[in-house]
Motif scaffolding. Structure first.
Motif, mmCIF file in Angstrom:
data_model
loop_
_atom_site.group_PDB
_atom_site.id
_atom_site.type_symbol
_atom_site.label_atom_id
_atom_site.label_comp_id
_atom_site.label_asym_id
_atom_site.label_seq_id
_atom_site.Cartn_x
_atom_site.Cartn_y
_atom_site.Cartn_z
ATOM 1 N N GLN A 167 -2.796 -1.024 -9.366
ATOM 2 C CA GLN A 167 -1.917 -1.826 -8.522
ATOM 3 C C GLN A 167 -2.459 -3.247 -8.560
ATOM 4 N N LEU A 168 -1.588 -4.203 -8.867
ATOM 5 C CA LEU A 168 -2.025 -5.595 -8.998
ATOM 6 C C LEU A 168 -1.833 -6.327 -7.676
ATOM 7 N N ILE A 169 -2.895 -6.975 -7.227
ATOM 8 C CA ILE A 169 -2.745 -7.886 -6.095
ATOM 9 C C ILE A 169 -3.352 -9.206 -6.533
ATOM 10 N N ALA A 170 -2.604 -10.282 -6.355
ATOM 11 C CA ALA A 170 -3.056 -11.574 -6.854
ATOM 12 C C ALA A 170 -2.964 -12.604 -5.734
ATOM 13 N N ALA A 171 -3.736 -13.667 -5.884
ATOM 14 C CA ALA A 171 -3.705 -14.737 -4.886
ATOM 15 C C ALA A 171 -3.762 -16.065 -5.612
ATOM 16 N N MET A 172 -3.109 -17.070 -5.035
ATOM 17 C CA MET A 172 -3.161 -18.410 -5.643
ATOM 18 C C MET A 172 -2.970 -19.473 -4.579
ATOM 19 N N ASN A 173 -3.491 -20.656 -4.882
ATOM 20 C CA ASN A 173 -3.207 -21.808 -4.048
ATOM 21 C C ASN A 173 -1.836 -22.333 -4.458
ATOM 22 N N ALA A 220 0.827 -1.201 0.000
ATOM 23 C CA ALA A 220 0.000 0.000 0.000
ATOM 24 C C ALA A 220 0.865 1.256 0.000
ATOM 25 N N ALA A 221 1.963 1.217 0.776
ATOM 26 C CA ALA A 221 2.795 2.410 0.937
ATOM 27 C C ALA A 221 3.527 2.760 -0.350
ATOM 28 N N GLY A 222 4.046 1.740 -1.059
ATOM 29 C CA GLY A 222 4.871 2.036 -2.232
ATOM 30 C C GLY A 222 4.188 1.777 -3.559
ATOM 31 N N GLY A 223 2.932 1.289 -3.530
ATOM 32 C CA GLY A 223 2.202 0.978 -4.764
ATOM 33 C C GLY A 223 2.699 -0.289 -5.441
ATOM 34 N N HIS A 224 3.311 -1.202 -4.668
ATOM 35 C CA HIS A 224 3.917 -2.406 -5.255
ATOM 36 C C HIS A 224 2.877 -3.474 -5.583
#
Ligand SMILES: [Zn+2]
Length: 516
Positions: free
Chosen positions: A338-344, A206-210
């Motif tokens: 900003q991309l946030i992804a999740a995976m098993n 959140a802080a750096g937009g990563h």
């Protein structure tokens, strides 16, 4: 004689001015034609205008009426040409005075009973009208949207009210700018028990937009965490609000013309088509990545997305915009998200205990191999979320909530904004994630011991230049969260810990665990 009024043709979120010219001559047969590259919806305008006129007791004169939409080579799509065509016809019929429409632009669809219906693109049209020193006439329901562009626009409920306005009987005005109230019960990090490490990495993102990828067994709270990212980000700035809202306006997503200052959060399903995700289709529409502009794009079950779709995200992730090819032209939409992804960890879930994968490390390797290297290269932070245990669930709710984290994120972003004040542009949001090589050299060079650490890591893990820069960017953000002017060894060490362990390594670790 010709009556004219301005309207707009949309190309991406650009509202290109179109001159609507209505011409009438006597003829043997009454004819009503529209020329100037109209699509079917524009051509059908004739019928709606005719019906709307008869609903208010007017009839088109039995003459030859020609509507020209100039420039002729610009394709015209949509139903918002009804209102300008109707106004032009009213002027040519002498119901409005010949100069009444001077200084006006109009967009709106007519219903058969003469009402003016909501239409897409009112915000970009109002902004373009303001630029051209014109007053925009728009549907009443879209008035609060048009008001964001400036004062002086007119919001009309129906055709009759416009006639009354121009005849000076009942002047119309525009309602004040509409703003969507913030939700009273926003998602909070307090709802997530345990997972302190994951919360820490979410704060850094959140802080750096990563860009961030969570990998963990089902039920470890990956989506819960991802959905709480917008709650850690500052509200949209005035400029960002207008940009993001223009895209929503063109997509027809601004309900009752109300804008929201909260960062967009889009979570398309993994079955989403290329057109739905990046935009396009028969009628060009912005895709999910553009609707996430200045906000967050959440891709759950990342390897389940088609490889082709994921690869199409690479260019927007670099450039912050997407280009869609249409029949004979290219349309650009902004897409800086900003991309946030999740995976098993593997296809069968891969959790411990009941859901444990019985197919060994190969299952995980095969699953992870579905993500291409160049795509993975664009992710800065990797975090393995452990399974939530019964002990975690028995814990009292965490003392720290989203509001506390948001304060630290805001302070860290403030530091970045000051640092990059001179270079902030559409390509550089003033965040560490957008820092250039020379900027990293001036602002993110670690102390001597940190330099030794990153040099060792670069040699050991064979870091590419891009990965090396990513570590520096993340380390800079971690230092910003601590209000540290100098990037230190400890910041580099934490940044390195969020690097992707190569899939082979993961495989070996799992094989080791299985052997025990
Ligand atoms: Zn498996």
């Amino acid at each position: 004689m010709v009556a004219r009024i301005t309207t707009f043709a949309f190309e991406g979120i650009a509202a290109n001015p179109v001159d609507v010219q209505v011409h009438m001559v006597g003829g043997k047969q009454p004819i009503f034609t529209i020329v100037g590259l109209p699509d079917k919806a524009v051509a059908e305008s004739r019928e709606r205008v005719r019906a709307a006129f008869s609903a208010i007791g007017l009839a088109l004169p039995p003459k030859r009426i020609t509507v020209n939409l100039a420039p002729a080579d610009l394709p015209k799509e949509g139903s918002h040409y009804d209102l300008p065509i109707a106004l032009g016809a009213l002027a040519i019929m002498g119901i409005l005075s010949p100069d009444a429409l001077d200084g006006h632009a109009a967009i709106g669809e007519l219903s058969l009973d003469g009402r003016i219906e909501a239409t897409v693109g009112v915000l970009p049209a109002a902004m373009q009208a303001l630029d051209m020193d014109l007053r925009l006439i728009c549907p009443e329901i879209c008035g609060p949207e048009a008001a964001w562009a400036g004062d002086g626009n007119l919001a009309a409920p129906n055709l009759l009210s416009l006639i009354n306005h121009f005849c000076g009987r009942t002047p119309l005005s525009c309602p004040p700018p509409g703003e969507l109230a913030a939700p009273t019960d926003p998602l909070d990090l307090r709802d997530v028990k345990g997972q302190d490490g994951a919360k820490r990495v979410l704060e850094i993102a959140a802080a750096g937009g990563h860009n961030l990828l969570f990998c963990g067994p089902p039920g470890s709270g990956k989506s819960m965490l991802a959905k709480r990212l917008p709650g850690l980000l500052p509200d949209l700035s005035a400029h960002e609000l207008l940009e993001a809202s223009q895209i929503q306006s063109v997509a027809g997503l601004l309900e009752r013309g109300q804008l929201s200052r909260a960062r967009p959060f889009r979570a398309p399903h993994h079955s989403a088509s290329m057109a739905a995700l990046v935009g396009g289709g028969i009628r060009a529409r912005p895709g999910e990545i553009s609707l996430a502009h200045h906000g967050v794009l959440f891709l759950d079950e990342l390897p389940e997305f088609s490889g082709q779709v994921l690869d199409s995200l690479r260019q927007p992730l670099e450039d912050g915009e997407v280009t869609i090819s249409r029949a004979n032209r290219h349309v650009k939409y902004p897409a800086r998200f900003q991309l946030i992804a999740a995976m098993n960890p593997c296809r069968c879930g891969g959790g411990a205990g009941e859901g444990q994968c019985r197919r060994g490390p190969r299952c995980a390797q095969q699953y992870q191999a579905r993500l291409s290297g160049p795509f993975i290269d664009r992710i800065d932070l990797f975090y393995d979320t452990p399974a939530v245990t019964a002990v975690d669930l028995a814990l009292p709710p965490p003392a720290e909530g989203s509001a506390d984290v948001a304060v630290r994120v805001c302070a860290a972003r403030q530091r970045q904004a000051e640092r990059y004040a001179d270079t902030i542009s559409t390509a550089h949001r003033g965040l560490n994630v957008d820092a250039t090589g020379p900027e990293l050299e001036s602002y993110a060079m670690p102390d001597a011991s940190g330099q030794r650490l990153i040099a060792d890591a670069a040699a050991k893990f064979k870091l590419s230049a891009r990965s090396y820069h990513r570590v520096l960017k993340v380390a800079r953000t971690i230092a910003d969260l601590e209000a540290c002017h100098q990037v230190r060894r400890v910041h580099i060490a934490e940044a390195l810990s969020y690097r992707r362990r190569t899939w082979e390594e993961t495989g070996t670790a799992q094989a080791g665990a299985l052997a025990q």
